[in-house]
Design an enzyme around this catalytic site. Sequence first.
Site, mmCIF file in Angstrom:
data_model
loop_
_atom_site.group_PDB
_atom_site.id
_atom_site.type_symbol
_atom_site.label_atom_id
_atom_site.label_comp_id
_atom_site.label_asym_id
_atom_site.label_seq_id
_atom_site.Cartn_x
_atom_site.Cartn_y
_atom_site.Cartn_z
ATOM 1 N N ARG A 64 0.871 -1.213 -0.202
ATOM 2 C CA ARG A 64 0.125 0.092 -0.116
ATOM 3 C C ARG A 64 0.988 1.166 0.070
ATOM 4 N NH1 ARG A 64 -3.379 2.166 4.521
ATOM 5 N NH2 ARG A 64 -4.671 3.730 3.612
ATOM 6 N N HIS A 68 0.642 4.509 -2.412
ATOM 7 C CA HIS A 68 0.618 5.818 -1.845
ATOM 8 C C HIS A 68 1.506 6.992 -2.130
ATOM 9 C CE1 HIS A 68 -2.988 5.324 1.080
ATOM 10 N NE2 HIS A 68 -3.193 4.599 0.130
ATOM 11 N N ASN A 95 -2.753 8.065 5.114
ATOM 12 C CA ASN A 95 -1.402 7.600 5.386
ATOM 13 C C ASN A 95 -1.043 7.380 6.769
ATOM 14 O OD1 ASN A 95 -0.721 7.582 2.699
ATOM 15 N ND2 ASN A 95 0.458 9.303 2.833
ATOM 16 N N HIS A 193 -6.173 -5.729 -2.768
ATOM 17 C CA HIS A 193 -6.931 -6.094 -1.699
ATOM 18 C C HIS A 193 -7.049 -7.539 -1.376
ATOM 19 C CE1 HIS A 193 -8.619 -1.582 -1.485
ATOM 20 N NE2 HIS A 193 -7.292 -1.765 -1.572
HETATM 21 C C1 HEM Z 1 -8.541 1.681 -6.186
HETATM 22 C C2 HEM Z 1 -8.209 2.702 -5.448
HETATM 23 C C3 HEM Z 1 -8.130 2.430 -3.889
HETATM 24 C C4 HEM Z 1 -8.599 2.735 -2.689
HETATM 25 C C5 HEM Z 1 -9.915 3.679 -2.660
HETATM 26 C C6 HEM Z 1 -7.957 2.080 -1.632
HETATM 27 C C7 HEM Z 1 -8.598 2.064 -0.390
HETATM 28 C C8 HEM Z 1 -7.746 1.519 0.756
HETATM 29 C C9 HEM Z 1 -8.265 1.530 2.258
HETATM 30 C C10 HEM Z 1 -9.205 2.460 2.555
HETATM 31 C C11 HEM Z 1 -7.778 0.539 2.713
HETATM 32 C C12 HEM Z 1 -7.450 0.368 4.127
HETATM 33 C C13 HEM Z 1 -6.580 1.322 5.256
HETATM 34 C C14 HEM Z 1 -7.134 0.881 6.675
HETATM 35 O O1 HEM Z 1 -8.186 1.002 7.027
HETATM 36 O O2 HEM Z 1 -5.853 0.959 7.394
HETATM 37 C C15 HEM Z 1 -6.737 0.120 1.825
HETATM 38 C C16 HEM Z 1 -6.020 -0.988 2.335
HETATM 39 C C17 HEM Z 1 -4.976 -1.707 1.358
HETATM 40 N N1 HEM Z 1 -4.715 -1.057 0.190
HETATM 41 FE FE1 HEM Z 1 -5.942 -0.074 -1.229
HETATM 42 N N2 HEM Z 1 -7.137 1.261 -2.176
HETATM 43 C C18 HEM Z 1 -7.112 1.332 -3.532
HETATM 44 C C19 HEM Z 1 -6.006 0.644 -4.370
HETATM 45 C C20 HEM Z 1 -5.213 0.006 -4.069
HETATM 46 C C21 HEM Z 1 -3.911 -0.168 -4.760
HETATM 47 C C22 HEM Z 1 -3.754 0.216 -6.073
HETATM 48 C C23 HEM Z 1 -3.070 -1.298 -4.052
HETATM 49 C C24 HEM Z 1 -1.783 -1.643 -4.441
HETATM 50 C C25 HEM Z 1 -1.495 -2.254 -5.703
HETATM 51 C C26 HEM Z 1 -3.670 -1.111 -2.760
HETATM 52 C C27 HEM Z 1 -3.217 -1.825 -1.756
HETATM 53 C C28 HEM Z 1 -3.690 -1.970 -0.666
HETATM 54 C C29 HEM Z 1 -3.251 -2.892 0.511
HETATM 55 C C30 HEM Z 1 -2.231 -3.834 0.553
HETATM 56 C C31 HEM Z 1 -4.107 -2.939 1.812
HETATM 57 C C32 HEM Z 1 -4.105 -3.387 3.207
HETATM 58 C C33 HEM Z 1 -3.231 -2.542 4.068
HETATM 59 C C34 HEM Z 1 -2.726 -2.919 5.309
HETATM 60 O O3 HEM Z 1 -2.974 -4.299 5.703
HETATM 61 O O4 HEM Z 1 -2.262 -2.435 6.098
HETATM 62 N N3 HEM Z 1 -4.686 -0.420 -2.690
HETATM 63 N N4 HEM Z 1 -6.976 0.383 0.682
#
Ligand code: HEM
Length: 325
Positions: A64, A68, A95, A193
Site C-alpha cells: 500500500r 501511496h 497515510n 486488496h
Molecule cells: C482503487 C483505489 C483504492 C482505494 C480507494 C483503496 C483504499 C484502501 C483503504 C481505505 C484501505 C484500508 C486502510 C486502513 O483501514 O488501514 C486499503 C488497504 C490496502 N490497500 Fe488499497 N485502495 C486502493 C487501491 C489500492 C492499490 C492500487 C493497492 C496496491 C496495488 C492497494 C493496496 C492495499 C493494501 C495491500 C491494503 C492493506 C494494508 C494493510 O493491511 O495495512 N490499494 N486500501
Amino acid sequence: MAALAMALSCFIFLQILLLIAPTNAQGLKVGFYDKTCPKAELIAKNSVLDAMKKDPKLGAPLLRMFFHDCFVRGCDGSVLLELKNKQDEKNAAPNLSLRGFETIDNVKAALEKECPGVVSCSDVLALVTRDAVAALYGQSWGVETGRRDGKVTNINEALSNLPTPGDNITSLITQFQAKGLDKNDLVVLSGGHTIGHGHCPLILNRLYNFTGKGDSDPNLDPNYAAALRKKCKPTDTTTALEMDPGSFKTFDESYFKLVSQRRGLFQSDAALLDNQETKSYVLKQIKSSGSTFLKDFGVSMVNMGRIGVLTGQAGEVRKNCRNVN
Ligand code: HEM
C-alpha cells in the site's frame, strides 16, 4: 555513394535503437544497478524477508505504501519524507495507517553500507514491494529501477491525490487515468486488496447509514453486511477487518471472487462491477479456465511504478529516506 550514405545512416539508427532498447522512455530499466551495486536486489530481498519472518503481516502495508507513494508526486519516495511541522504526506489521514517505514530504513541502511549513495529510496520501495508480494505466494516480476528521490512532501497533495474508499467507478477511472493508468490497471491493482486489513470506521456508512435513513449499502451482500455489523459496532474506531477473509495472507485471485459476490469491503471495491470492462475482468478471474491475475499484477505494478518518476540528474539519491540530503 548514396547507397553507402543510406547504409551508414541505417547502421547509426540501429545502434541508437540498440542503445535505448533496454531502457523505457523514462530512463528506467530492469537491472539498473547491475553494474553500480550488483547485490542491491539481493540485499533488499533478504532484508524484507527477514522483516516478514518477524512480522508476516508486513507485506500488505508495504504494498500500500508503494501505491501511496506513486499516486502523490509520482514514485519518488516522497511518502517517506518527514517535516518538522508534520505537514508531510505521512501525516495525511489516509497515510496514518501506513507502516513498515523501519523496514525501508533497514533496507536502505544495508544498501548504503554496500554501495553508498547509489540506490534511491524510491527504488528501495519498488523492490521491497515486489519481494513482499512474492513472499506471500504471489508471482514475482522484473522491477524497473533507476528512479531518483524527490525533495518535496506536502500533506495536501496526499489528500487530493489518493482515491478514497467511497469513490465510485467514474471517479476511480478518472483518477487512475490522470496518472496514466487505464481501466485494466485499475481493476488489476485493486486486486492488491487480496491481502491486508481495512478498519471499521471506513465502512460504518455502508453498514449503518448509507443514505441517511439507517440503511445499509444495497451493493453489499446483506448476509455479509450482517456479519460485518457484528465486528464493527457503530462507534468502533479501531477494529481491523481482513479484506479477503481467510486468505488475507495469501496473494491470490480470491479478491475477485469476493467482489463478484458483492463482498468487497469498500465501495471502491464494489464499484468494479459498475463498468463493463472492469466487471468482465473480475468475472474472468473466477472462471475455472484460470485466472490471469498473478501475471497481470506484475505488469500493472510496472505501469504504476512509472508514474511521474525522476531519472537522470533530476532529484537526488537520499542518504536517509526520511530526510532530503
Ligand atoms: C482503487 C483505489 C483504492 C482505494 C480507494 C483503496 C483504499 C484502501 C483503504 C481505505 C484501505 C484500508 C486502510 C486502513 O483501514 O488501514 C486499503 C488497504 C490496502 N490497500 Fe488499497 N485502495 C486502493 C487501491 C489500492 C492499490 C492500487 C493497492 C496496491 C496495488 C492497494 C493496496 C492495499 C493494501 C495491500 C491494503 C492493506 C494494508 C494493510 O493491511 O495495512 N490499494 N486500501
